[in-house]
Design a protein around this motif. Sequence first.
Motif, mmCIF file in Angstrom:
data_model
loop_
_atom_site.group_PDB
_atom_site.id
_atom_site.type_symbol
_atom_site.label_atom_id
_atom_site.label_comp_id
_atom_site.label_asym_id
_atom_site.label_seq_id
_atom_site.Cartn_x
_atom_site.Cartn_y
_atom_site.Cartn_z
ATOM 1 N N LEU A 130 0.604 -1.370 -0.167
ATOM 2 C CA LEU A 130 -0.057 0.220 0.109
ATOM 3 C C LEU A 130 0.755 1.342 -0.086
ATOM 4 O O LEU A 130 0.505 2.237 -0.685
ATOM 5 N N ILE A 134 -0.094 4.165 -2.330
ATOM 6 C CA ILE A 134 -0.856 5.509 -2.048
ATOM 7 C C ILE A 134 0.205 6.743 -2.725
ATOM 8 O O ILE A 134 -0.142 7.786 -2.939
ATOM 9 N N GLU A 135 1.572 6.343 -2.727
ATOM 10 C CA GLU A 135 2.353 7.292 -3.221
ATOM 11 C C GLU A 135 2.095 7.430 -4.709
ATOM 12 O O GLU A 135 1.994 8.775 -5.250
ATOM 13 N N ARG A 136 1.589 6.430 -5.370
ATOM 14 C CA ARG A 136 1.231 6.920 -6.973
ATOM 15 C C ARG A 136 -0.250 7.068 -7.056
ATOM 16 O O ARG A 136 -0.873 7.497 -8.143
ATOM 17 N N GLY A 137 -0.892 7.208 -5.848
ATOM 18 C CA GLY A 137 -2.412 7.715 -6.038
ATOM 19 C C GLY A 137 -3.405 6.759 -6.344
ATOM 20 O O GLY A 137 -4.395 7.120 -6.931
ATOM 21 N N HIS A 138 -3.187 5.347 -6.863
ATOM 22 C CA HIS A 138 -4.189 4.630 -7.239
ATOM 23 C C HIS A 138 -3.802 3.211 -7.015
ATOM 24 O O HIS A 138 -2.651 2.844 -6.681
ATOM 25 N N GLU A 176 -10.629 3.666 4.777
ATOM 26 C CA GLU A 176 -9.520 4.281 5.120
ATOM 27 C C GLU A 176 -8.641 4.408 3.773
ATOM 28 O O GLU A 176 -7.805 5.401 3.912
ATOM 29 N N LEU A 177 -8.909 3.766 2.532
ATOM 30 C CA LEU A 177 -8.157 3.843 1.380
ATOM 31 C C LEU A 177 -8.801 4.982 0.452
ATOM 32 O O LEU A 177 -8.206 5.437 -0.505
ATOM 33 N N PRO A 179 -9.222 8.220 0.501
ATOM 34 C CA PRO A 179 -8.677 9.409 -0.011
ATOM 35 C C PRO A 179 -7.367 9.163 -0.754
ATOM 36 O O PRO A 179 -7.098 10.136 -1.349
ATOM 37 N N HIS A 180 -7.058 8.014 -0.936
ATOM 38 C CA HIS A 180 -5.951 7.601 -1.846
ATOM 39 C C HIS A 180 -6.085 7.212 -3.130
ATOM 40 O O HIS A 180 -5.210 6.581 -3.729
ATOM 41 N N ILE A 182 -7.528 4.337 -3.881
ATOM 42 C CA ILE A 182 -7.233 2.997 -3.742
ATOM 43 C C ILE A 182 -8.582 1.814 -3.407
ATOM 44 O O ILE A 182 -9.370 2.521 -2.422
#
Length: 269
Positions: A130, A134-138, A176-177, A179-180, A182
Amino acid sequence: MSQDTMDLTGLRVLVTGAAGGLGRAIAEAAHAAGAHLILTTRTADSLPRAAAGLDGPPEVVTAVADVTNDAELAAAVKLATERLGGIDVLVNNAGVSGPVGPAWENGPAEWRHTLEVNLEGPLAACRAVLPGMIERGHGRVVTVSSHAGHTRWPYVSAYSVSKAAVNKLTENLAIELLPHGITAFSYHPGMVNVGLGAPAGEDQDGDDPWRRRLSSWLDAQREAGRFAPLDAAVGNLLRLVRGDADPLTGRYLTYEDDIEALAAATGHV
Protein backbone atom coordinates in the motif's frame (compact mmCIF):
# COMPACT_ATOMS: atom_id res chain seq x y z
CA MET A 1 -18.40 -10.50 -20.99
CA SER A 2 -16.24 -13.55 -21.54
CA GLN A 3 -12.84 -13.96 -20.00
CA ASP A 4 -11.39 -14.16 -23.56
CA THR A 5 -12.11 -10.43 -24.11
CA MET A 6 -10.56 -9.33 -20.84
CA ASP A 7 -7.88 -6.68 -21.35
CA LEU A 8 -5.47 -6.03 -18.49
CA THR A 9 -2.71 -4.63 -20.70
CA GLY A 10 -0.13 -2.74 -18.70
CA LEU A 11 -1.49 -3.55 -15.25
CA ARG A 12 1.09 -4.79 -12.75
CA VAL A 13 -0.49 -7.51 -10.61
CA LEU A 14 0.94 -9.26 -7.56
CA VAL A 15 -0.59 -12.67 -6.80
CA THR A 16 0.29 -14.42 -3.54
CA GLY A 17 0.19 -18.20 -3.30
CA ALA A 18 0.71 -18.50 -7.04
CA ALA A 19 2.42 -21.89 -7.29
CA GLY A 20 -0.76 -23.86 -7.84
CA GLY A 21 -4.50 -24.07 -7.42
CA LEU A 22 -6.55 -20.91 -7.81
CA GLY A 23 -3.46 -18.69 -7.63
CA ARG A 24 -1.92 -20.38 -10.65
CA ALA A 25 -5.23 -20.12 -12.57
CA ILE A 26 -5.44 -16.40 -11.76
CA ALA A 27 -1.85 -15.88 -12.90
CA GLU A 28 -2.40 -17.69 -16.19
CA ALA A 29 -5.57 -15.74 -17.00
CA ALA A 30 -4.13 -12.37 -16.00
CA HIS A 31 -1.00 -12.98 -18.06
CA ALA A 32 -3.07 -14.00 -21.09
CA ALA A 33 -5.04 -10.76 -20.66
CA GLY A 34 -1.86 -8.68 -20.82
CA ALA A 35 -0.95 -8.09 -17.16
CA HIS A 36 2.62 -7.95 -15.92
CA LEU A 37 2.92 -10.30 -12.95
CA ILE A 38 4.78 -10.60 -9.69
CA LEU A 39 4.10 -14.11 -8.41
CA THR A 40 4.99 -15.13 -4.88
CA THR A 41 5.26 -18.60 -3.40
CA ARG A 42 6.07 -19.87 0.06
CA THR A 43 9.21 -21.82 -0.88
CA ALA A 44 11.98 -21.63 -3.46
CA ASP A 45 11.12 -25.14 -4.69
CA SER A 46 7.67 -23.97 -5.80
CA LEU A 47 8.85 -20.87 -7.71
CA PRO A 48 9.32 -22.66 -11.06
CA ARG A 49 5.70 -23.90 -10.96
CA ALA A 50 4.40 -20.36 -10.56
CA ALA A 51 5.94 -19.11 -13.81
CA ALA A 52 5.91 -22.32 -15.83
CA GLY A 53 4.58 -21.70 -19.34
CA LEU A 54 4.17 -17.96 -18.85
CA ASP A 55 6.77 -17.13 -21.47
CA GLY A 56 7.32 -13.94 -23.40
CA PRO A 57 5.69 -10.59 -22.75
CA PRO A 58 4.15 -9.39 -20.55
CA GLU A 59 6.88 -9.73 -17.94
CA VAL A 60 6.63 -12.24 -15.09
CA VAL A 61 8.65 -11.78 -11.89
CA THR A 62 8.75 -14.44 -9.18
CA ALA A 63 9.78 -14.19 -5.55
CA VAL A 64 9.75 -16.29 -2.42
CA ALA A 65 7.44 -14.54 0.03
CA ASP A 66 5.61 -16.42 2.75
CA VAL A 67 2.72 -14.15 3.74
CA THR A 68 3.66 -14.64 7.39
CA ASN A 69 7.12 -13.19 6.71
CA ASP A 70 7.17 -9.37 6.55
CA ALA A 71 10.77 -9.23 5.35
CA GLU A 72 10.12 -11.56 2.42
CA LEU A 73 7.02 -9.59 1.41
CA ALA A 74 8.95 -6.32 1.54
CA ALA A 75 11.71 -7.84 -0.60
CA ALA A 76 9.15 -9.08 -3.16
CA VAL A 77 7.60 -5.61 -3.44
CA LYS A 78 11.05 -4.04 -3.77
CA LEU A 79 11.85 -6.47 -6.59
CA ALA A 80 8.53 -5.72 -8.31
CA THR A 81 9.22 -1.99 -8.06
CA GLU A 82 12.70 -2.39 -9.53
CA ARG A 83 11.57 -4.67 -12.36
CA LEU A 84 8.08 -3.42 -13.14
CA GLY A 85 8.00 0.08 -11.68
CA GLY A 86 5.46 -0.74 -8.99
CA ILE A 87 2.30 -2.72 -8.28
CA ASP A 88 -1.17 -1.67 -9.41
CA VAL A 89 -3.18 -4.59 -8.03
CA LEU A 90 -2.62 -6.94 -5.09
CA VAL A 91 -4.45 -10.28 -5.21
CA ASN A 92 -4.35 -11.85 -1.76
CA ASN A 93 -4.79 -15.50 -2.67
CA ALA A 94 -2.51 -17.44 -0.31
CA GLY A 95 -4.45 -19.40 2.30
CA VAL A 96 -4.81 -22.61 4.28
CA SER A 97 -7.86 -24.71 5.13
CA GLY A 98 -6.95 -25.05 8.79
CA PRO A 99 -8.01 -27.70 11.30
CA VAL A 100 -11.22 -29.70 10.98
CA GLY A 101 -13.57 -30.84 13.75
CA PRO A 102 -15.20 -29.22 16.79
CA ALA A 103 -13.49 -25.92 17.52
CA TRP A 104 -12.73 -26.80 21.12
CA GLU A 105 -10.89 -29.93 19.98
CA ASN A 106 -8.71 -28.15 17.42
CA GLY A 107 -5.09 -27.65 18.40
CA PRO A 108 -4.50 -24.04 19.49
CA ALA A 109 -1.35 -23.71 17.39
CA GLU A 110 -3.12 -24.85 14.19
CA TRP A 111 -6.06 -22.52 14.89
CA ARG A 112 -3.70 -19.57 15.37
CA HIS A 113 -1.73 -20.49 12.24
CA THR A 114 -4.94 -20.41 10.17
CA LEU A 115 -5.65 -16.88 11.36
CA GLU A 116 -2.02 -15.91 10.82
CA VAL A 117 -2.06 -17.03 7.17
CA ASN A 118 -5.64 -16.22 6.15
CA LEU A 119 -6.11 -12.92 8.01
CA GLU A 120 -2.77 -11.53 9.05
CA GLY A 121 -1.21 -12.64 5.74
CA PRO A 122 -3.39 -10.37 3.58
CA LEU A 123 -2.84 -7.52 6.01
CA ALA A 124 0.93 -8.09 5.88
CA ALA A 125 0.81 -8.02 2.07
CA CYS A 126 -1.18 -4.78 2.23
CA ARG A 127 1.39 -3.34 4.60
CA ALA A 128 4.08 -4.09 2.01
CA VAL A 129 2.18 -2.92 -1.08
CA LEU A 130 0.00 0.00 0.00
CA PRO A 131 2.70 2.65 0.61
CA GLY A 132 3.68 2.47 -3.07
CA MET A 133 0.07 2.56 -4.21
CA ILE A 134 -0.63 5.55 -1.96
CA GLU A 135 2.41 7.35 -3.35
CA ARG A 136 1.15 6.80 -6.91
CA GLY A 137 -2.44 7.64 -6.00
CA HIS A 138 -4.11 4.51 -7.36
CA GLY A 139 -4.40 0.78 -6.81
CA ARG A 140 -6.66 -2.13 -5.99
CA VAL A 141 -6.62 -4.89 -3.37
CA VAL A 142 -8.59 -8.08 -4.03
CA THR A 143 -8.61 -10.64 -1.20
CA VAL A 144 -9.90 -14.13 -1.84
CA SER A 145 -12.58 -14.90 0.74
CA SER A 146 -15.29 -17.52 1.04
CA HIS A 147 -18.99 -18.06 1.58
CA ALA A 148 -17.81 -19.74 4.78
CA GLY A 149 -16.87 -16.29 6.07
CA HIS A 150 -20.10 -14.71 4.87
CA THR A 151 -22.21 -17.27 6.74
CA ARG A 152 -20.58 -20.14 8.65
CA TRP A 153 -18.85 -23.49 8.18
CA PRO A 154 -19.21 -25.70 11.26
CA TYR A 155 -16.31 -28.03 11.92
CA VAL A 156 -14.07 -25.88 9.74
CA SER A 157 -14.37 -22.96 12.13
CA ALA A 158 -10.85 -21.55 11.98
CA TYR A 159 -11.15 -21.15 8.22
CA SER A 160 -14.65 -19.68 8.52
CA VAL A 161 -13.68 -17.19 11.21
CA SER A 162 -10.54 -16.13 9.32
CA LYS A 163 -12.57 -15.40 6.19
CA ALA A 164 -15.24 -13.51 8.14
CA ALA A 165 -12.46 -11.37 9.58
CA VAL A 166 -11.04 -10.80 6.07
CA ASN A 167 -14.43 -9.49 4.95
CA LYS A 168 -14.53 -7.03 7.84
CA LEU A 169 -10.90 -6.03 7.27
CA THR A 170 -11.77 -5.25 3.65
CA GLU A 171 -14.69 -3.05 4.67
CA ASN A 172 -12.45 -1.01 6.95
CA LEU A 173 -9.56 -0.80 4.50
CA ALA A 174 -11.89 0.48 1.79
CA ILE A 175 -12.93 3.46 3.91
CA GLU A 176 -9.36 4.18 5.02
CA LEU A 177 -8.12 4.03 1.42
CA LEU A 178 -10.81 6.23 -0.15
CA PRO A 179 -8.72 9.43 0.13
CA HIS A 180 -5.85 7.69 -1.68
CA GLY A 181 -7.76 6.49 -4.77
CA ILE A 182 -7.37 2.82 -3.83
CA THR A 183 -10.19 0.28 -3.78
CA ALA A 184 -10.50 -2.98 -1.83
CA PHE A 185 -12.69 -6.05 -2.24
CA SER A 186 -13.22 -9.46 -0.68
CA TYR A 187 -14.12 -12.05 -3.29
CA HIS A 188 -15.72 -15.47 -3.07
CA PRO A 189 -14.70 -17.53 -6.13
CA GLY A 190 -17.04 -20.39 -5.28
CA MET A 191 -15.94 -23.94 -4.65
CA VAL A 192 -13.60 -24.86 -7.50
CA ASN A 193 -11.82 -28.06 -8.46
CA VAL A 194 -8.37 -26.67 -7.71
CA GLY A 195 -6.52 -25.79 -4.53
CA LEU A 196 -8.51 -26.26 -1.34
CA GLY A 197 -11.50 -27.61 -3.29
CA ALA A 198 -9.58 -30.20 -5.31
CA PRO A 199 -10.48 -33.87 -4.74
CA ALA A 200 -8.45 -35.24 -1.83
CA GLY A 201 -8.55 -39.02 -1.90
CA GLU A 202 -6.06 -39.33 0.94
CA ASP A 203 -8.51 -37.61 3.31
CA GLN A 204 -11.23 -40.12 2.48
CA ASP A 205 -8.94 -42.98 3.40
CA GLY A 206 -7.17 -41.29 6.33
CA ASP A 207 -7.45 -41.81 10.06
CA ASP A 208 -9.11 -38.45 10.84
CA PRO A 209 -12.92 -38.91 10.81
CA TRP A 210 -13.50 -35.17 10.50
CA ARG A 211 -11.33 -34.87 7.39
CA ARG A 212 -13.10 -37.90 5.92
CA ARG A 213 -16.41 -36.16 6.64
CA LEU A 214 -15.23 -32.92 5.00
CA SER A 215 -13.92 -34.75 1.95
CA SER A 216 -17.22 -36.61 1.56
CA TRP A 217 -19.18 -33.36 1.87
CA LEU A 218 -17.06 -31.70 -0.83
CA ASP A 219 -17.53 -34.71 -3.10
CA ALA A 220 -21.29 -34.50 -2.61
CA GLN A 221 -21.29 -30.78 -3.46
CA ARG A 222 -19.22 -31.48 -6.56
CA GLU A 223 -21.54 -34.27 -7.72
CA ALA A 224 -24.58 -32.05 -7.10
CA GLY A 225 -23.19 -29.42 -9.46
CA ARG A 226 -22.57 -26.82 -6.76
CA PHE A 227 -18.95 -26.20 -7.71
CA ALA A 228 -18.16 -23.05 -9.69
CA PRO A 229 -16.71 -23.28 -13.20
CA LEU A 230 -13.09 -22.19 -12.91
CA ASP A 231 -13.40 -19.75 -15.82
CA ALA A 232 -16.33 -18.00 -14.09
CA ALA A 233 -14.46 -17.86 -10.78
CA VAL A 234 -11.36 -16.35 -12.39
CA GLY A 235 -13.29 -14.19 -14.87
CA ASN A 236 -15.14 -12.17 -12.25
CA LEU A 237 -11.96 -11.75 -10.21
CA LEU A 238 -10.24 -10.29 -13.28
CA ARG A 239 -13.08 -7.77 -13.55
CA LEU A 240 -12.17 -6.60 -10.05
CA VAL A 241 -8.51 -6.44 -11.10
CA ARG A 242 -9.45 -4.36 -14.15
CA GLY A 243 -11.50 -1.90 -12.10
CA ASP A 244 -15.04 -2.75 -13.22
CA ALA A 245 -16.21 -2.80 -9.59
CA ASP A 246 -14.41 0.27 -8.26
CA PRO A 247 -17.70 2.02 -7.28
CA LEU A 248 -18.38 -1.01 -5.04
CA THR A 249 -15.20 -0.69 -2.98
CA GLY A 250 -15.44 -2.48 0.36
CA ARG A 251 -17.96 -5.03 -0.86
CA TYR A 252 -17.95 -8.80 -0.59
CA LEU A 253 -18.50 -10.03 -4.16
CA THR A 254 -18.86 -13.49 -5.69
CA TYR A 255 -18.30 -15.32 -8.93
CA GLU A 256 -22.05 -15.20 -9.55
CA ASP A 257 -22.44 -11.42 -9.21
CA ASP A 258 -23.15 -9.27 -12.25
CA ILE A 259 -20.40 -6.84 -11.35
CA GLU A 260 -21.03 -4.40 -14.17
CA ALA A 261 -24.72 -4.08 -13.25
CA LEU A 262 -23.96 -3.66 -9.56
CA ALA A 263 -21.33 -1.03 -10.27
CA ALA A 264 -23.69 0.88 -12.54
CA ALA A 265 -26.27 1.04 -9.77
CA THR A 266 -24.03 2.73 -7.22
CA GLY A 267 -21.38 5.39 -7.06
CA HIS A 268 -20.24 5.11 -3.47
CA VAL A 269 -19.17 2.64 -0.75
